[in-house]
Design a protein around this motif. Sequence first.
Motif, PDB file in Angstrom:
ATOM      1  N   GLY A   1       0.810  -1.047  -0.147  1.00  0.00           N
ATOM      2  CA  GLY A   1      -0.447   0.000  -0.196  1.00  0.00           C
ATOM      3  C   GLY A   1       0.850   1.376   0.520  1.00  0.00           C
ATOM      4  O   GLY A   1       2.678   1.254   0.274  1.00  0.00           O
ATOM      5  N   GLU A   2       0.153   1.969  -0.124  1.00  0.00           N
ATOM      6  CA  GLU A   2       1.174   3.835  -0.028  1.00  0.00           C
ATOM      7  C   GLU A   2       1.287   4.486   1.556  1.00  0.00           C
ATOM      8  O   GLU A   2       0.522   3.269   2.300  1.00  0.00           O
ATOM      9  N   ASN A   3       2.868   5.019   1.072  1.00  0.00           N
ATOM     10  CA  ASN A   3       3.162   5.136   2.482  1.00  0.00           C
ATOM     11  C   ASN A   3       2.050   6.241   2.994  1.00  0.00           C
ATOM     12  O   ASN A   3       1.919   7.551   2.640  1.00  0.00           O
ATOM     13  N   PRO A   4       1.751   6.165   4.009  1.00  0.00           N
ATOM     14  CA  PRO A   4       1.409   6.590   5.336  1.00  0.00           C
ATOM     15  C   PRO A   4       2.128   7.953   5.409  1.00  0.00           C
ATOM     16  O   PRO A   4       0.992   8.776   6.270  1.00  0.00           O
ATOM     17  N   GLU A   5       3.240   8.134   5.919  1.00  0.00           N
ATOM     18  CA  GLU A   5       4.374   8.717   6.272  1.00  0.00           C
ATOM     19  C   GLU A   5       4.056  10.343   6.372  1.00  0.00           C
ATOM     20  O   GLU A   5       3.271  11.094   6.845  1.00  0.00           O
ATOM     21  N   LYS A   6       3.462  10.942   5.101  1.00  0.00           N
ATOM     22  CA  LYS A   6       2.708  12.249   4.692  1.00  0.00           C
ATOM     23  C   LYS A   6       2.162  12.992   5.107  1.00  0.00           C
ATOM     24  O   LYS A   6       1.561  13.981   5.612  1.00  0.00           O
ATOM     25  N   TYR A   7       1.257  11.705   5.351  1.00  0.00           N
ATOM     26  CA  TYR A   7      -0.759  12.222   5.708  1.00  0.00           C
ATOM     27  C   TYR A   7      -0.624  12.084   7.551  1.00  0.00           C
ATOM     28  O   TYR A   7      -1.361  13.205   8.567  1.00  0.00           O
TER      29      TYR A   7
ATOM     30  N   THR B   1      -0.344   0.238  14.946  1.00  0.00           N
ATOM     31  CA  THR B   1       0.640   0.211  14.730  1.00  0.00           C
ATOM     32  C   THR B   1       1.098   1.219  13.361  1.00  0.00           C
ATOM     33  O   THR B   1       2.394   1.555  12.798  1.00  0.00           O
ATOM     34  N   ALA B   2       0.921   2.482  13.625  1.00  0.00           N
ATOM     35  CA  ALA B   2       1.151   3.780  13.264  1.00  0.00           C
ATOM     36  C   ALA B   2       2.332   4.289  14.200  1.00  0.00           C
ATOM     37  O   ALA B   2       2.720   5.257  13.633  1.00  0.00           O
ATOM     38  N   HIS B   3       2.768   4.106  14.997  1.00  0.00           N
ATOM     39  CA  HIS B   3       3.693   4.512  15.569  1.00  0.00           C
ATOM     40  C   HIS B   3       4.796   3.606  15.080  1.00  0.00           C
ATOM     41  O   HIS B   3       5.937   3.843  15.437  1.00  0.00           O
ATOM     42  N   TYR B   4       4.878   2.790  14.022  1.00  0.00           N
ATOM     43  CA  TYR B   4       5.794   2.290  13.393  1.00  0.00           C
ATOM     44  C   TYR B   4       6.283   3.940  12.264  1.00  0.00           C
ATOM     45  O   TYR B   4       8.154   3.822  12.326  1.00  0.00           O
ATOM     46  N   PHE B   5       5.716   4.827  12.223  1.00  0.00           N
ATOM     47  CA  PHE B   5       6.275   6.325  11.785  1.00  0.00           C
ATOM     48  C   PHE B   5       6.595   7.121  12.520  1.00  0.00           C
ATOM     49  O   PHE B   5       6.598   8.847  12.662  1.00  0.00           O
TER      50      PHE B   5
END
Length: 229
Positions: A56-62, A84-88
């Motif tokens: 999937g798309e990288n959610p980092e910028k969002y 899971t978002a704590h990966y970033f």
Amino acid sequence: MKIAGVLGGMGPLATIDLLNKIVKHTDAKKDSDHVHTLVDNYTGIPDRTAYILGNGENPEKYLVESALKLEAMGASFIVMPCNTAHYFYEKIYGTVKIPFVNMIEEVAKELDGVKKVGLLATKGTYRGHIYENIFNKYGIEIEVPPVDLQEIVNQLIYNLKEGKDNINEVPIDKVLDYFSNLGIDNIILGCTELPVAFEMLNVKGNFLDPTKILALSTIKLMGKTIKKY
């Protein structure tokens, strides 16, 4: 005046669950005793697990966009009710000038004296070693279920996300039996949909709820008093 910023939308039910627990556990006699909160329920953030698994798309910028938005709106600090978002986490943390509470670390702090815990989570959280990377510093061992049982956990999470009404048909007991057979009593509900699902299913056990832990940390950071039950 302090303001808590919630980087939410992953998913909406999990965000509402955090807000509900903040309200429920704040010792308040009137509206102004509660936590002043800014919420970005950013449901357009791409799926974190899909990206970690290479699909999937990288959610980092969002995620960064949401954090900067909360900062610009006046948030004193940020909390993010998505495991899971704590990966970033490090990427987001590096873009804002306000504190960003690490939910995974808050859970580790609650496990004083505990040496081994079971983890229920998304495949992205498992693959990204999100809990292991933090818990290693605290000397806490993480036990994860085998791949076939991980699929059951993932099914429960995504059935809830998709609004399916048959989550009671997901055999989550098989996963809990796995930990029980290993003699592991402390189990982390390491996806913020899981506390919601377990409440709906009335599943009982010695579960650690990261959403509740994050809610209590938020109350403390706001200088408010936690309600005693």
